[in-house]
Design a protein around this motif. Structure first.
Motif, PDB file in Angstrom:
ATOM      1  N   PHE A 259       0.865  -1.172   0.000  1.00 56.10           N
ATOM      2  CA  PHE A 259       0.000   0.000   0.000  1.00 56.10           C
ATOM      3  C   PHE A 259       0.906   1.228   0.000  1.00 56.10           C
ATOM      4  N   ILE A 262      -1.637   5.677   1.560  1.00 59.86           N
ATOM      5  CA  ILE A 262      -2.797   5.401   2.404  1.00 59.86           C
ATOM      6  C   ILE A 262      -3.248   6.731   2.990  1.00 59.86           C
ATOM      7  N   PHE A 292      -7.389   0.510   9.310  1.00 63.78           N
ATOM      8  CA  PHE A 292      -6.440  -0.025   8.346  1.00 63.78           C
ATOM      9  C   PHE A 292      -5.630  -1.163   8.961  1.00 63.78           C
ATOM     10  N   TRP A 306       1.912   5.807   4.685  1.00 61.40           N
ATOM     11  CA  TRP A 306       0.849   6.805   4.856  1.00 61.40           C
ATOM     12  C   TRP A 306       1.163   8.045   4.018  1.00 61.40           C
TER      13      TRP A 306
END
Length: 346
Positions: A259, A262, A292, A306
């Protein structure tokens, strides 16, 4: 998340035929998740002073250490050399002891109604792209190297160019593996669009066809599957996010997932109509961080980054202006403590 954000991150830094299912080039034991942030976004971005970068660099270890570095593939001092931003970030990582770098080479730029390819895949630029990507792998030996950011947006804008990218990606993947076999190579998709939704991004009220078949284009050459994820594009609160939201993506990918961006906003969305149910608050952003971790705890996650260490302020799209872990001036938000606590328990 958009190409304009990728360009902002760059300025801050220095500045085939489908087969049945995607599989990794080689099986490997699960590795520890790399946690961190996406983008060298210093306090007071887009006009930070040198002391702001000092503050940023010294803060990165506390958010997990990993850094998502986005740069244009063509931003090199000479043909066949890595983009300049990578050398600058590598030097900063050595000095301030953060890392690893999760490097992403962008191949698109914003265009009316979507994005356009920055590579002519049928001409000599394709070879230069492969040479630049190979040079990054050879000189820097990155742990993770992405080719293409939100590549499904290119498919939406220009399917023919996307097909050219798929071919160029395969060529670059093979070349990278020859000079740096341990580098995990992948491309990045925008998850909400892959699901056929992203209503706040597309402006549509009905879901489109899911884009999961695009994964098949990269079968055998995805060491991980990268996703940017901003569920606030579809859901009013973190509690509305389905329990299998990320597990479904991981199952469809069939490889570890990364990811690479985010985010959830800590304020109303810029330009949203009065009374809009979408947007966020500092508490809601913190709730999403908890959500999350809860939704990904059983998944094989290669990286979780993030967006962003600090708010973009006036330096990016208003929709994403408040998704950072800190205010634009560097003041911590509640989500920062949640993020730190989440990675501490891993």
């Amino acid at each position: 998340m958009r190409a304009v954000i990728a360009a902002a991150l760059l300025l801050a830094a220095c500045s085939g035929a489908a087969v049945p299912s995607p599989t990794p080039a080689a099986s490997a034991a699960p590795q520890a998740t790399r946690y961190g942030v996406a983008g060298l976004i210093a306090p007071h971005f887009p006009a930070p002073v040198p002391a702001d970068y000092e503050t940023l660099y010294t803060s990165l270890a506390s958010t997990g250490g990993a850094l998502g570095l986005y740069t244009a593939w063509s931003d090199a001092g000479a043909e066949g050399k890595p983009p300049a931003a990578i050398a600058a970030a590598t030097a900063a990582a050595a000095k301030y002891r953060f890392g690893p770098l999760v490097i992403a080479l962008g191949v698109t730029a914003d265009a009316p109604g979507g994005v356009r390819s920055t590579v002519d895949w049928n001409g000599p630029q394709r070879g230069r792209f492969v040479a630049a990507a190979t040079a990054v792998a050879k000189e820097r030996k990155p742990e993770m190297l992405a080719l293409g950011v939100e590549s499904n947006r290119l498919w939406m804008s220009d399917p023919q160019a996307f097909d050219g990218f798929v071919t160029g990606y395969a060529e670059a993947y093979d070349a990278i593996k020859k000079v740096s076999p341990s580098t995990r190579v992948f491309t990045i998709f925008q998850l909400e669009l892959m699901r056929g939704s992203a209503y706040l991004m597309t402006g549509k009220s009905e879901p489109a066809a899911p884009q999961w078949p695009l994964l098949e284009k990269f079968a055998g050459r995805l060491d991980v599957a990268g996703f940017t994820t901003y569920p606030f594009l579809d859901f009013r609160t973190p509690a509305e996010i389905p329990d299998d939201y990320y597990a479904d993506a991981a199952r469809r990918a069939g490889v570890p997932v990364a990811f690479t961006e985010i985010g959830w906003p800590s304020a109303d969305l810029g330009g949203a109509a009065a009374g809009s149910p979408y947007g966020g608050t500092p508490e809601e952003q913190a709730d999403f961080a908890r959500r999350f971790f809860a939704l990904t705890k059983s998944l094989d996650v290669a990286a979780a980054l993030w967006s962003f260490p600090n708010d973009l302020g006036s330096g990016g799209p208003r929709t994403f202006a408040s998704v950072g872990l800190r205010e634009n001036d560097g003041t911590a938000k509640p989500a920062l403590d949640v993020w730190r606590s989440g990675i501490a328990t891993k």
